[in-house]
Design a protein around this motif. Structure first.
Motif, mmCIF file in Angstrom:
data_model
loop_
_atom_site.group_PDB
_atom_site.id
_atom_site.type_symbol
_atom_site.label_atom_id
_atom_site.label_comp_id
_atom_site.label_asym_id
_atom_site.label_seq_id
_atom_site.Cartn_x
_atom_site.Cartn_y
_atom_site.Cartn_z
ATOM 1 N N GLU B 298 -47.572 -58.613 64.167
ATOM 2 C CA GLU B 298 -48.974 -58.196 63.991
ATOM 3 C C GLU B 298 -49.698 -58.968 62.891
ATOM 4 O OE1 GLU B 298 -49.122 -53.910 63.818
ATOM 5 O OE2 GLU B 298 -48.670 -53.761 65.958
ATOM 6 N N VAL B 299 -49.268 -60.233 62.693
ATOM 7 C CA VAL B 299 -50.031 -61.115 61.799
ATOM 8 C C VAL B 299 -51.381 -61.379 62.469
ATOM 9 C CG1 VAL B 299 -50.136 -63.432 60.776
ATOM 10 C CG2 VAL B 299 -47.959 -62.212 60.893
ATOM 11 N N GLU B 300 -52.438 -61.422 61.677
ATOM 12 C CA GLU B 300 -53.760 -61.698 62.232
ATOM 13 C C GLU B 300 -54.200 -63.102 61.830
ATOM 14 O OE1 GLU B 300 -56.068 -57.539 62.600
ATOM 15 O OE2 GLU B 300 -55.738 -58.173 60.529
ATOM 16 N N ILE B 301 -54.866 -63.784 62.748
ATOM 17 C CA ILE B 301 -55.302 -65.161 62.489
ATOM 18 C C ILE B 301 -56.263 -65.219 61.289
ATOM 19 C CG2 ILE B 301 -57.246 -65.118 64.114
ATOM 20 C CD1 ILE B 301 -55.127 -68.160 64.162
ATOM 21 N N GLU B 302 -56.989 -64.124 61.054
ATOM 22 C CA GLU B 302 -57.941 -64.112 59.933
ATOM 23 C C GLU B 302 -57.232 -64.280 58.583
ATOM 24 O OE1 GLU B 302 -58.026 -61.961 62.455
ATOM 25 O OE2 GLU B 302 -59.912 -62.548 63.412
ATOM 26 N N GLU B 303 -56.010 -63.806 58.477
ATOM 27 C CA GLU B 303 -55.253 -64.001 57.245
ATOM 28 C C GLU B 303 -55.075 -65.500 56.970
ATOM 29 O OE1 GLU B 303 -51.537 -61.868 57.208
ATOM 30 O OE2 GLU B 303 -50.978 -62.631 55.230
ATOM 31 N N ARG B 304 -54.786 -66.270 58.033
ATOM 32 C CA ARG B 304 -54.594 -67.721 57.903
ATOM 33 C C ARG B 304 -55.924 -68.422 57.597
ATOM 34 N NH1 ARG B 304 -49.692 -68.346 61.142
ATOM 35 N NH2 ARG B 304 -48.474 -66.656 60.216
ATOM 36 N N ILE B 305 -56.971 -67.992 58.275
ATOM 37 C CA ILE B 305 -58.286 -68.619 58.056
ATOM 38 C C ILE B 305 -58.704 -68.424 56.604
ATOM 39 C CG2 ILE B 305 -60.734 -68.614 58.702
ATOM 40 C CD1 ILE B 305 -59.937 -67.477 61.451
ATOM 41 N N VAL B 306 -58.577 -67.185 56.121
ATOM 42 C CA VAL B 306 -59.011 -66.871 54.759
ATOM 43 C C VAL B 306 -58.161 -67.627 53.744
ATOM 44 C CG1 VAL B 306 -59.130 -65.018 53.038
ATOM 45 C CG2 VAL B 306 -60.053 -64.652 55.343
ATOM 46 N N SER B 307 -56.843 -67.710 53.993
ATOM 47 C CA SER B 307 -55.954 -68.438 53.092
ATOM 48 C C SER B 307 -56.358 -69.914 53.025
ATOM 49 C CB SER B 307 -54.517 -68.261 53.587
ATOM 50 O OG SER B 307 -53.694 -69.251 53.044
ATOM 51 N N ASN B 308 -56.636 -70.500 54.184
ATOM 52 C CA ASN B 308 -57.065 -71.906 54.229
ATOM 53 C C ASN B 308 -58.374 -72.111 53.456
ATOM 54 O OD1 ASN B 308 -58.699 -74.169 55.504
ATOM 55 N ND2 ASN B 308 -56.667 -74.583 56.363
ATOM 56 N N LEU B 309 -59.334 -71.235 53.689
ATOM 57 C CA LEU B 309 -60.652 -71.433 53.090
ATOM 58 C C LEU B 309 -60.681 -71.136 51.593
ATOM 59 C CD1 LEU B 309 -62.964 -70.047 55.906
ATOM 60 C CD2 LEU B 309 -62.735 -72.432 55.170
ATOM 61 N N THR B 310 -59.860 -70.181 51.144
ATOM 62 C CA THR B 310 -59.854 -69.920 49.702
ATOM 63 C C THR B 310 -59.285 -71.137 48.958
ATOM 64 O OG1 THR B 310 -57.761 -68.739 49.918
ATOM 65 C CG2 THR B 310 -59.737 -67.406 49.910
ATOM 66 N N SER B 311 -58.289 -71.832 49.560
ATOM 67 C CA SER B 311 -57.784 -73.077 48.952
ATOM 68 C C SER B 311 -58.891 -74.131 48.905
ATOM 69 C CB SER B 311 -56.628 -73.661 49.763
ATOM 70 O OG SER B 311 -55.607 -72.748 49.885
ATOM 71 N N GLU B 312 -59.585 -74.295 50.026
ATOM 72 C CA GLU B 312 -60.681 -75.272 50.059
ATOM 73 C C GLU B 312 -61.738 -74.922 49.012
ATOM 74 O OE1 GLU B 312 -60.914 -78.066 51.803
ATOM 75 O OE2 GLU B 312 -59.055 -77.757 52.929
ATOM 76 N N HIS B 313 -62.001 -73.636 48.893
ATOM 77 C CA HIS B 313 -63.009 -73.179 47.926
ATOM 78 C C HIS B 313 -62.568 -73.498 46.491
ATOM 79 C CE1 HIS B 313 -65.778 -69.648 46.441
ATOM 80 N NE2 HIS B 313 -66.303 -70.811 46.179
ATOM 81 N N SER B 314 -61.259 -73.320 46.211
ATOM 82 C CA SER B 314 -60.744 -73.645 44.872
ATOM 83 C C SER B 314 -60.974 -75.117 44.548
ATOM 84 C CB SER B 314 -59.243 -73.345 44.789
ATOM 85 O OG SER B 314 -59.000 -71.984 45.020
#
Lengths: 324, 324
Positions: B298-314
């Motif tokens: 029950e992993v959700e794709i949004e977890e991956r999207i948010v993880s990717n974007l928070t790195s980009e944001h950093s």
């Protein structure tokens, strides 16, 4: 001379509106429900509720919709059950639902708390209770909901698109035909007048880079006509007429009765629909109005509408019996 | 040469899209929220979520809508909060909401019971509890919901129509401008590309007796352009691109980055959107895929999207700091 037109509505339904795969199964369920309750001496009402979705693309991103929360249908279902009817509730997915409609404006998590209230009690397995200061009617509503469920008095059926609505309504009419004048139709759904035939629909999402959008939509066949004449000719049929312009409302309602020869039209204007309707029958015209006093006491106009129509339905059944 | 076009988008917004009466009040609320959290060392993300409603009549009975349950926006809000962000959740009224989204498929009355379970206990004033066999995660979800609420980490703002969406997004951009590169925009809402200007809209319900419907809809101004250039030029901006045709998707995403010069596009295809997206930035292209194993857990794709974007944001914030 009416025959070819009716045939063509049936033909159009099959050709231009995708048939839902579960329609036969649902029809059998509705027929069994109607037979069971008619044998137990109950009348059965088919309520339609909520707006229809009309896709503009076959892999649908965009659609045309009709404004409708489904409040009228959901409230009416409760009053019909209180009046002794069994209810088939043919409603738009996620529109308001009987009983739960009462707390749809509240975020459910704001109405829940851990037993004892304290954060310390919040471990897994902790009892979660309803805060009855947030939902003061919950015990009463839950009790009634459980009674109705245990009694099997409410059969919910969902639709989403216009196509599903049309085919499921046809199936319902055929399913209820077997119980004759004991059946009522209460067509409160806000159904689109326009659609794009499957054959003319683009497959993919319409691209905004192609410039402004020109849409050409066909008129939806008037399904009331075969419903009254062919599918459930012995039933009591109520349609709804919603306008934004009060000056044309009653002419429109009378016009509908003249055209389709059914039993009643509930006429209402968008802005005043929660406090004022007119129930129009071939012989009568009843204005139903909520007074300020009624509003203060939280009386709902649907209680009055249902009370008026159940009386009309009783007369109709008596006439049907004496005509035999 | 770009100046006149931007002016005209702002002008169009004021002229052709009704301004919601509460926009200034909401803007002040969002600005205060952003300032508070930025001072506490948090980043702030503005999430847009759900579809927009485009009225066809000014007293609206009919409208054009975009398919969107709001699932992606609601799920992402939770993961952003888990990643330390404060979230402004600009969402369509009644679209999915963080935390409550988990039990939206259940009729709440089916998940409640009287304490002790027996009907005898069902009097008024009886304690009503959640049946945790029906809602096994409720204690965990409620606890997290209460923590987030107590922490003031989620500011919900609602819209219904396209006009409300456009004006509230502009207000949000201006409100977040003061926190510079700490702000992220995550524009997941499904926004209509087409509309009918107020001046060309009929007042009353379109009559079906007038025959088939010809609709001529104008193109909605591309609000991403002034958002990136004028309203919040220091922020990290992520837009979304949804297509039904996978073959044009990545070109469309790159095209958007070239045109608007923002930081990221989340590209996805309608049918596979819950298991596969591509995050496209000017320099990179990251495919995010859920494996069968992930789905089972029950992993959700949004977890991956948010993880990717928070790195980009950093990275983006570091670059912004070093450029000063």
């Amino acid at each position: 001379m009416a025959e070819p037109r009716i045939c063509s509505i049936d033909g159009k339904l099959t050709e231009e509106f995708a048939i839902p795969s579960h329609v036969e199964e649902v029809k059998e369920k509705m027929a069994a429900f109607a037979r069971f309750h008619a044998e137990a001496g109950r009348r059965v009402v088919l309520i339609t509720s909520g707006g229809t979705k009309v896709p503009l693309e076959s892999r649908t991103v965009r659609f045309l919709d009709n404004f409708s929360s489904g409040r009228r249908g959901a409230a009416s279902a409760e009053y019909f059950i209180d009046s002794g009817y069994a209810v088939i509730f043919l409603h738009r997915h996620h529109s308001l639902y009987p009983y739960t409609r009462m707390f749809v404006t509240i975020n459910m998590l704001d109405a829940l708390q851990f037993m004892g209230g304290g954060e310390g009690a919040a471990g897994n397995g902790a009892e979660v209770v309803v805060n009855q200061q947030v939902l003061p009617n919950i015990a009463k509503v839950l009790k009634r909901y459980q009674e109705v469920k245990d009694g099997g008095l409410l059969l919910p059926i969902e639709f989403n698109t216009l196509s599903e609505y049309l085919h499921l309504l046809k199936a319902a009419a055929q399913a209820l035909n077997s119980i004759g004048s004991k059946a009522m139709f209460y067509l409160a759904a806000a159904v689109s007048d326009f659609y794009i035939p499957t054959s003319e629909m683009p497959e993919h999402k319409i691209q905004s880079s192609n410039g402004p959008l020109q849409l050409s939509m066909k008129m939806v066949p008037k399904i009331l006509s075969p419903l009254v004449k062919d599918w459930a000719p012995q039933a009591f049929v109520t349609s709804f007429k919603l306008e934004t312009d009060a000056s044309i409302l009653l002419d429109k309602a009378r016009g509908a009765l003249d055209t389709y020869r059914h039993q009643a039209v509930v006429a209402n204007v968008l802005d005043s629909r929660r406090g004022y309707v007119v129930v129009v029958t071939p012989e009568t015209q009843a204005e139903l109005i909520l007074s300020k006093e009624d509003v203060k006491k939280e009386v709902e106009i649907e209680e009055r509408i249902v009370s008026n129509l159940t009386s009309e339905h009783s007369k109709f059944m008596t006439q049907a019996a004496s005509a035999k």
